[in-house]
Write an enzyme that holds these catalytic residues in place. Structure first.
Site: not given
Ligand code: AMP
Length: 466
Positions: A28, A2, A243, A103-104
């Site tokens: 979020g 969040c 990320y 957030n958390g």
């Molecule tokens: P996948 O190939 O389905 O494993 O998705 C990987 C992608 O998800 C990467 O491009 C990341 O930037 C993104 N990603 C990683 N962690 C998260 C997260 N917690 N929420 C949303 N996207 C994520």
């Protein structure tokens, strides 16, 4: 995950929060809300499902008067994605309204909630954050600050909070400091926000970042530092830098952009791709990493994938089928860049592998001769219990598969993940003590059942209350 934001002593505070929430939208996208407190200490709330731009209008903001306000953008980790769980939450407290944005993720929320329900607390939501509100309200201490302390001493896990009691704004970071919070100054008032990009958008200047265990009361244009929470080993979330945070933010004393470039540089050193003709990112979260990879390796940086900006983060889709569909909607390869080439594709992380598999197929269909996938973080082998929405262990591709098996599954010519040391050595600031549990399995808090999903604390509430 969040975004939280609080402002104090600023006319039309809700308008400032609204602007700031725009810059925290990436943290979020399920729901957002603002609660303002007017000069008579009456709270006004507006919370809805959806994006900040869709939820607030000038008419809505006019109904949120006052010089104190807090806001929240939500991406559920505990509690389902529904309006009743949208934050900030607000209750009538004996000295005025109490509003809270969190957030958390509280790792002992289920236990505490059961106990509170047995003692007669009536919960309005299924989110873990409401536990904090009940704990504060039920505390036997006399002063509000002691009541907050009482509550904080009972919760475990990750909590970065902005909280108001009457017109006093509190900014709080848990002793391990999992999630970021910064303090900014705007005219005669102050702003507390998850990331510095929110200060930039409203024209506030950065005063400083709150340290793990730090909390403060902000009132009438003054900041009162409060005695720090009991010390615990610091565990800043490394995934914020990889990320989650925006690259134009400074988080944990690090420039997010710089860390990401370093991750890309180290990735190039650890996993070169001899013979590759170009490198490109999976936009946008990996842009800086691809830049670093290119700078270090000398392989030409290209825009090989174009992202449609009108689609949200794919991960947020509620089920697998829509997630795969959304990949196609979200990305398209540039045929002229990839056709007949040996390409390096840089992504920040690999979670389920769903996005990557679909993307690789598209890049292959656009004519790439060889595809070398490079991941600027280590294999994610376990879920996060501290606020990042990662799936269960079983859904994480690296939890049960070797790098070679993943390479085969994704159908790439080579696959290289950055090492754990490579990740840590990409940090440049003086802050120490990072949480890398989702990569290393080194969980800083013993949760009652690490295998159960974080959402198991989503205790059903009677339909009548919803
Ligand atoms: P996948 O190939 O389905 O494993 O998705 C990987 C992608 O998800 C990467 O491009 C990341 O930037 C993104 N990603 C990683 N962690 C998260 C997260 N917690 N929420 C949303 N996207 C994520």
């Amino acid at each position: 995950m969040c975004g939280v934001l609080g402002v104090s002593n600023i006319p039309n505070a809700a308008r400032v929060v609204y602007l700031g929430l725009y810059a925290l939208q990436h943290r979020g996208q399920e729901s957002a809300g603002i609660i303002s407190v007017d000069d008579d200490e009456v709270a006004h709330a507006h919370r809805r499902m959806g994006l900040v731009s869709d939820i607030f209008s000038p008419t809505v903001l006019d109904k949120l008067p006052g010089s104190v306000a807090i806001g929240h953008t939500r991406y559920s980790t505990t509690g389902s994605s529904e309006l009743s769980n949208a934050q900030p939450c607000v209750v009538d407290y004996h000295t005025g309204p109490l509003a809270l944005a969190h957030n958390g993720n509280l790792t002992n929320a289920a236990e505490l909630k059961r106990d509170l329900v047995e003692k007669g607390s009536i919960f309005q939501t299924s989110s873990d954050s409401e536990v904090l509100v009940h704990l504060i309200a039920r505390s036997e201490a006399r002063e509000p600050e002691d009541q907050i302390l009482d509550a904080l001493e009972r919760v475990e896990g990750a909590y970065t909070l902005v909280l108001t009691i009457g017109k006093a704004l509190y900014a709080i970071v848990d002793p391990r400091g999992f999630r970021p919070l910064v303090l900014g100054k705007l005219n005669d008032g102050f702003v507390a926000a998850s990331e510095t990009c929110a200060l930039d958008i409203i024209g506030a200047t950065l005063v400083r970042e709150l340290q793990p265990g730090e909390w403060m009361r902000i009132e009438d244009g003054r900041v009162h530092d409060l005695p720090p929470l009991p010390t615990k080993p610091h565990r800043r979330c490394i995934f914020e830098l990889i990320y989650f945070a925006r690259p134009d933010s400074e988080v944990f004393g690090e420039s997010v952009d710089l860390v990401r470039r370093n991750l890309g540089r180290r990735l190039a050193r650890e996993h070169p791709a001899p013979g590759a003709e170009c490198v490109f990112s999976v936009p946008d979260s990996s842009n800086a990493m691809a830049l670093g990879y290119s700078e270090e390796s000398g392989v030409k940086l290209e825009h090989g994938l174009i992202r449609n900006h009108y689609v949200g983060r794919t991960f947020i889709s509620p089920d697998q089928s829509t997630r795969t569909e959304k990949v196609r909607v979200k990305y398209n390869p540039v045929r002229g860049v990839v056709d007949g080439k040996s390409v390096v594709v840089v992504d920040d992380s690999l979670v389920r592998g769903t996005t990557s598999r679909a993307l690789i197929k598209m890049i292959r269909e656009a004519g790439a001769r060889e595809i070398h996938l490079r991941i600027a973080s280590s294999p994610i082998t376990g879920p996060c219990y501290y606020g990042i929405d990662t799936p269960t262990r079983g859904e994480l591709i690296a939890s049960a598969h070797s790098v070679e098996q993943i390479r085969e599954h994704l159908k790439v010519d080579s696959l290289g993940y950055l090492s754990l040391d490579g990740m840590h050595n990409s940090l440049t600031g003086s802050a120490t003590g990072y949480c890398d549990a989702c990569f290393s399995g080194n969980y800083p808090i013993a949760t009652p059942d690490l295998e159960s999903e974080a959402s198991s604390v989503d205790i059903p509430i009677p339909a009548a209350v919803r």
